[in-house]
Enzyme design. Structure first.
Site, PDB file in Angstrom:
ATOM      1  N   HIS A  93       0.805  -1.046  -0.194  1.00  0.00           N
ATOM      2  CA  HIS A  93       0.585   0.238  -0.117  1.00  0.00           C
ATOM      3  C   HIS A  93       0.482   0.888  -0.278  1.00  0.00           C
ATOM      4  O   HIS A  93       0.390   2.281   0.199  1.00  0.00           O
ATOM      5  CB  HIS A  93      -1.005  -0.019   1.159  1.00  0.00           C
ATOM      6  CG  HIS A  93      -2.562  -0.651   0.811  1.00  0.00           C
ATOM      7  ND1 HIS A  93      -1.898  -1.642   0.132  1.00  0.00           N
ATOM      8  CD2 HIS A  93      -3.286  -0.487   0.899  1.00  0.00           C
ATOM      9  CE1 HIS A  93      -3.586  -2.213  -0.103  1.00  0.00           C
ATOM     10  NE2 HIS A  93      -4.801  -1.666   0.201  1.00  0.00           N
ATOM     11  N   ASP A 155      -5.797   4.956   9.769  1.00  0.00           N
ATOM     12  CA  ASP A 155      -7.412   4.990   9.555  1.00  0.00           C
ATOM     13  C   ASP A 155      -7.923   4.152   9.322  1.00  0.00           C
ATOM     14  O   ASP A 155      -9.249   4.100   8.572  1.00  0.00           O
ATOM     15  CB  ASP A 155      -7.539   6.681   9.110  1.00  0.00           C
ATOM     16  CG  ASP A 155      -6.937   7.341   9.266  1.00  0.00           C
ATOM     17  OD1 ASP A 155      -7.423   7.223  10.270  1.00  0.00           O
ATOM     18  OD2 ASP A 155      -7.241   8.885   8.580  1.00  0.00           O
ATOM     19  N   GLU A 266      -9.049  14.127  14.621  1.00  0.00           N
ATOM     20  CA  GLU A 266      -8.647  14.164  13.838  1.00  0.00           C
ATOM     21  C   GLU A 266      -8.981  14.956  13.159  1.00  0.00           C
ATOM     22  O   GLU A 266     -10.118  15.842  13.882  1.00  0.00           O
ATOM     23  CB  GLU A 266      -8.770  13.563  12.685  1.00  0.00           C
ATOM     24  CG  GLU A 266      -7.985  12.000  12.998  1.00  0.00           C
ATOM     25  CD  GLU A 266      -7.753  11.243  11.743  1.00  0.00           C
ATOM     26  OE1 GLU A 266      -7.768  11.827  10.631  1.00  0.00           O
ATOM     27  OE2 GLU A 266      -7.270   9.722  11.983  1.00  0.00           O
TER      28      GLU A 266
HETATM   29  P1  FAD Z   1       4.354  -2.027   1.790  1.00  0.00           P
HETATM   30  O1  FAD Z   1       3.365  -0.891   1.270  1.00  0.00           O
HETATM   31  O2  FAD Z   1       4.234  -3.124   1.514  1.00  0.00           O
HETATM   32  O3  FAD Z   1       5.663  -1.392   2.321  1.00  0.00           O
HETATM   33  C1  FAD Z   1       6.524  -0.181   3.330  1.00  0.00           C
HETATM   34  C2  FAD Z   1       7.494  -0.052   3.419  1.00  0.00           C
HETATM   35  O4  FAD Z   1       7.557  -0.812   4.157  1.00  0.00           O
HETATM   36  C3  FAD Z   1       8.932  -0.606   1.985  1.00  0.00           C
HETATM   37  O5  FAD Z   1       9.779  -0.232   2.746  1.00  0.00           O
HETATM   38  C4  FAD Z   1       8.614  -2.137   2.057  1.00  0.00           C
HETATM   39  O6  FAD Z   1       9.593  -3.103   1.795  1.00  0.00           O
HETATM   40  C5  FAD Z   1       8.213  -1.738   3.804  1.00  0.00           C
HETATM   41  N1  FAD Z   1       8.342  -3.572   4.712  1.00  0.00           N
HETATM   42  C6  FAD Z   1       7.107  -3.599   5.026  1.00  0.00           C
HETATM   43  N2  FAD Z   1       6.973  -5.184   5.970  1.00  0.00           N
HETATM   44  C7  FAD Z   1       8.263  -5.054   6.396  1.00  0.00           C
HETATM   45  C8  FAD Z   1       8.610  -5.789   7.458  1.00  0.00           C
HETATM   46  N3  FAD Z   1       8.132  -6.473   7.843  1.00  0.00           N
HETATM   47  N4  FAD Z   1       9.424  -5.446   7.794  1.00  0.00           N
HETATM   48  C9  FAD Z   1      10.105  -4.363   7.704  1.00  0.00           C
HETATM   49  N5  FAD Z   1      10.250  -3.835   6.501  1.00  0.00           N
HETATM   50  C10 FAD Z   1       9.015  -4.412   5.743  1.00  0.00           C
HETATM   51  N6  FAD Z   1      -0.559   5.576   7.212  1.00  0.00           N
HETATM   52  C11 FAD Z   1      -0.562   6.146   8.418  1.00  0.00           C
HETATM   53  O7  FAD Z   1       0.324   6.131   8.911  1.00  0.00           O
HETATM   54  N7  FAD Z   1      -2.022   6.551   8.876  1.00  0.00           N
HETATM   55  C12 FAD Z   1      -3.197   6.250   8.136  1.00  0.00           C
HETATM   56  O8  FAD Z   1      -4.028   6.821   8.633  1.00  0.00           O
HETATM   57  C13 FAD Z   1      -3.225   5.515   6.414  1.00  0.00           C
HETATM   58  N8  FAD Z   1      -3.710   5.323   6.075  1.00  0.00           N
HETATM   59  C14 FAD Z   1      -3.444   4.496   4.232  1.00  0.00           C
HETATM   60  C15 FAD Z   1      -4.857   4.048   3.980  1.00  0.00           C
HETATM   61  C16 FAD Z   1      -4.754   3.692   2.771  1.00  0.00           C
HETATM   62  C17 FAD Z   1      -5.785   3.586   1.730  1.00  0.00           C
HETATM   63  C18 FAD Z   1      -3.165   3.687   2.532  1.00  0.00           C
HETATM   64  C19 FAD Z   1      -2.997   3.279   0.511  1.00  0.00           C
HETATM   65  C20 FAD Z   1      -2.198   3.548   3.152  1.00  0.00           C
HETATM   66  C21 FAD Z   1      -2.625   4.884   4.008  1.00  0.00           C
HETATM   67  N9  FAD Z   1      -0.992   4.948   4.796  1.00  0.00           N
HETATM   68  C22 FAD Z   1      -1.652   5.331   5.744  1.00  0.00           C
HETATM   69  C23 FAD Z   1       0.153   4.230   4.665  1.00  0.00           C
HETATM   70  C24 FAD Z   1       0.182   2.982   5.111  1.00  0.00           C
HETATM   71  O9  FAD Z   1       0.609   2.880   6.251  1.00  0.00           O
HETATM   72  C25 FAD Z   1       2.153   3.137   4.681  1.00  0.00           C
HETATM   73  O10 FAD Z   1       1.937   3.229   3.299  1.00  0.00           O
HETATM   74  C26 FAD Z   1       2.030   1.626   4.807  1.00  0.00           C
HETATM   75  O11 FAD Z   1       3.762   1.300   4.343  1.00  0.00           O
HETATM   76  C27 FAD Z   1       1.705   0.476   4.018  1.00  0.00           C
HETATM   77  O12 FAD Z   1       1.607  -0.861   4.802  1.00  0.00           O
HETATM   78  P2  FAD Z   1       1.794  -1.875   3.358  1.00  0.00           P
HETATM   79  O13 FAD Z   1       1.761  -3.095   5.110  1.00  0.00           O
HETATM   80  O14 FAD Z   1       1.626  -2.066   2.586  1.00  0.00           O
HETATM   81  O15 FAD Z   1       3.324  -1.684   3.557  1.00  0.00           O
END
Ligand code: FAD
Length: 514
Positions: A93, A155, A266
């Site tokens: 994400h 969120d 918020e």
């Molecule tokens: P990914 O996108 O898969 O990875 C993100 C990064 O972390 C990459 O660099 C990856 O290599 C690394 N990574 C992934 N897993 C691990 C692990 N286990 N150990 C070490 N590194 C790792 N953020 C907020 O703070 N508050 C919010 O309310 C919020 N709402 C969101 C709503 C939506 C619809 C979206 C799309 C994003 C939102 N985000 C929010 C952002 C979100 O927290 C970050 O984009 C987060 O990185 C997404 O998590 P993911 O599991 O998809 O990580």
């Protein structure tokens, strides 16, 4: 800028990238893991995309680890090659390819199977959670199984524990408990040296704090110990409207600084018009409510402000007690009185509220379209000027999605973590969560990206104290500026925990070396 999207689309064209199989340098032949390795184009194609939808690269292979030992084996194997990189992918994400690895190995953390289980320790009030577990699953297991819940959320909950802890993880509870990185007490991490290590505030603490907010640069989080508290049954969710930014910020700051407050605070900016997505209709919480603009003062500007709060309560609380508390807390605020909207819902429904938005967006085909989102932290010192220049001018017509802004408190963030923040005790999250049409023209996305750049340039030109949240830069020079006086510490941590720069290449901070 105009050619940004075209360039990444071009990079993704099949003939411009060698087939992954052809560049396998043989290192993977010796990879001995319990899980599986997939070279198939369908899987590698999926792992080469993210929610942002603007970047696409092809990894060499996607690994489905059976557990932390597999993660360690993959990293150690990659270290044998002079060029291979490894990206943990949570739920993908990210917006700007942060979880991608061009010709590298993507570890699909969600497929860690049983290792993503959620073990609740009721007496010690914590849960041990796999790094690839989704927060939505953590919520369901803790609340339904034990009546307990983590304290600090995002969120939207279809994000992995490891993914949000690598950034910070913020929402309306962060003013009280800090970001999610402040609510874990222990991690199991596989470092860029391929070592599986348990770390905490008191054990391997440098690794612990490096990894929290560390953008995946120092290790892969395979387990996190998340603090829990008793979960409430119900939530009263309230939105109130302001026409003046200084009154909105005064009230928001009052609530986040006061010991007696709502459980969630918020806010967002919306357009002063009847536009269904950007305007008045975006405020009411229930289809029975409507926004009556005749209550707005006549001199109202192009945008309005909504403070969004929530109060937790239990089924056994008497309704009058809940009402009295709400009245007391709202009584100190200066919103436009008739423009108040409230609903009661279960705690789980409240925390899963964005899932309903996702369903609607999926039905409209806009969930899978590109999302050029911009997230930043702006210091309290500059937020009024930011409002004048950015919200009231550049963004006066809205962005086809939420424009969040609300205050956060620096002392709730551990300054040993890798996150960098603006100066001062109070700073504001600004989240521009843009949506495009279902099948946008490239020019539509390019315009959104260009507007993000214009906003950043405006902040720089005005000398605003700000930091990108979920940062995205392409050169070391820009990263150096981002980290400022913390750059030295970040580089030192990298040389200790991932000296060959194997991990998280999609962040584009360091280059793989041998
Ligand atoms: P990914 O996108 O898969 O990875 C993100 C990064 O972390 C990459 O660099 C990856 O290599 C690394 N990574 C992934 N897993 C691990 C692990 N286990 N150990 C070490 N590194 C790792 N953020 C907020 O703070 N508050 C919010 O309310 C919020 N709402 C969101 C709503 C939506 C619809 C979206 C799309 C994003 C939102 N985000 C929010 C952002 C979100 O927290 C970050 O984009 C987060 O990185 C997404 O998590 P993911 O599991 O998809 O990580």
């Amino acid at each position: 800028l105009a050619c940004l999207v075209e360039r990444f689309v071009a990079e993704n064209e099949a003939d411009s990238i060698p087939e992954p199989e052809k560049i396998d340098d043989g290192v993977l032949k010796d990879l001995d893991i319990e899980g599986s390795v997939d070279y198939g184009l369908t899987v590698t194609g999926l792992a080469g995309k993210d929610f942002g939808g603007m970047y696409a690269v092809k990894p060499l292979a996607v690994i489905r680890p059976a557990g932390a030992d597999d993660v360690a084996r993959v990293i150690r194997q990659a270290l044998h090659s002079p060029t291979l990189t490894v990206a943990a992918r949570g739920n993908g994400h990210s917006i700007n390819g942060q979880a991608m690895a061009h010709h590298g190995l993507v570890i699909d953390m969600k497929s860690m199977g049983d290792n993503n289980r959620i073990d609740v320790n009721v007496s010690a009030m914590y849960a041990d959670v796999g790094g690839g577990a989704l927060w939505a699953d953590v919520l369901k297991r803790c609340v339904l199984g034990y009546g307990l819940a983590p304290t600090s959320w995002t969120d939207y909950l279809d994000l992995t524990v490891g993914g949000t802890l690598s950034n910070a993880g913020v929402s309306g509870q962060a003013f009280r408990y800090g970001p999610q990185t402040s609510t874990v007490t222990e991690l199991e991490v596989v470092t860029g040296n391929g070592e599986r290590t348990v770390c905490s505030n008191s054990q391997n603490s440098e690794l612990f704090f490096s990894v929290l907010g560390g953008l995946g640069q120092f290790g892969i989080i395979t387990r996190a110990r998340v603090l829990l508290q008793p979960a409430p049954d119900m939530v009263r969710w309230i939105r109130v409207v302001y026409s003046e930014f200084d009154e909105f910020t005064r009230d928001a700051e009052l609530l986040v600084m006061s010991p007696e407050s709502f459980d969630y605070v918020e806010g967002f900016v919306f357009v002063n018009s009847d536009d269904p997505v950007n305007g008045w209709p975006s405020v009411p919480l229930d289809s029975n409510h409507s926004f009556d603009p005749t209550h707005l003062p006549t001199n109202t500007g192009p945008v309005l402000y909504c403070l969004e709060v929530a109060l937790h309560y239990h089924n056994h609380d008497h309704p009058s007690t809940v009402n009295m508390m709400v009245e007391k807390l709202l009584g100190q605020l200066r919103f436009i009185e008739p423009l108040m909207f409230e609903i009661d819902l279960t705690y789980m429904d409240f925390l899963l509220r964005v899932k309903r938005v996702e369903q609607m967006a999926r039905d409209n085909g806009i969930w899978d379209a590109p999302h050029p989102w911009l997230n930043m932290f702006v210091s309290k010192r500059d937020i009024a000027a930011f409002n004048r220049i950015v919200f009231q001018n550049i963004l006066k017509d809205g962005i086809n999605g939420p424009m969040l802004t609300y205050p956060l408190i620096r002392s709730k963030w551990n300054n040993r973590s890798s996150v960098v923040l603006p100066k001062g005790e109070i700073f504001y999250l600004v989240a521009l969560l843009r949506f495009s049409h279902a099948h946008p023209k490239e020019s539509e996305i390019n315009e959104m990206v260009a507007q993000n750049q214009e906003i950043l340039q405006t902040c720089i030109n005005n000398g605003f104290d700000f930091k990108l949240y979920l940062p995205h830069y392409k050169s070391t020079e820009e990263w150096k500026k981002h980290f400022g006086d913390q750059w030295g510490r970040f580089v030192e941590r990298k040389s200790q925990f991932d000296p060959k720069a194997v991990l998280a290449p999609g962040q584009k901070i360091f280059t793989r070396n041998h």
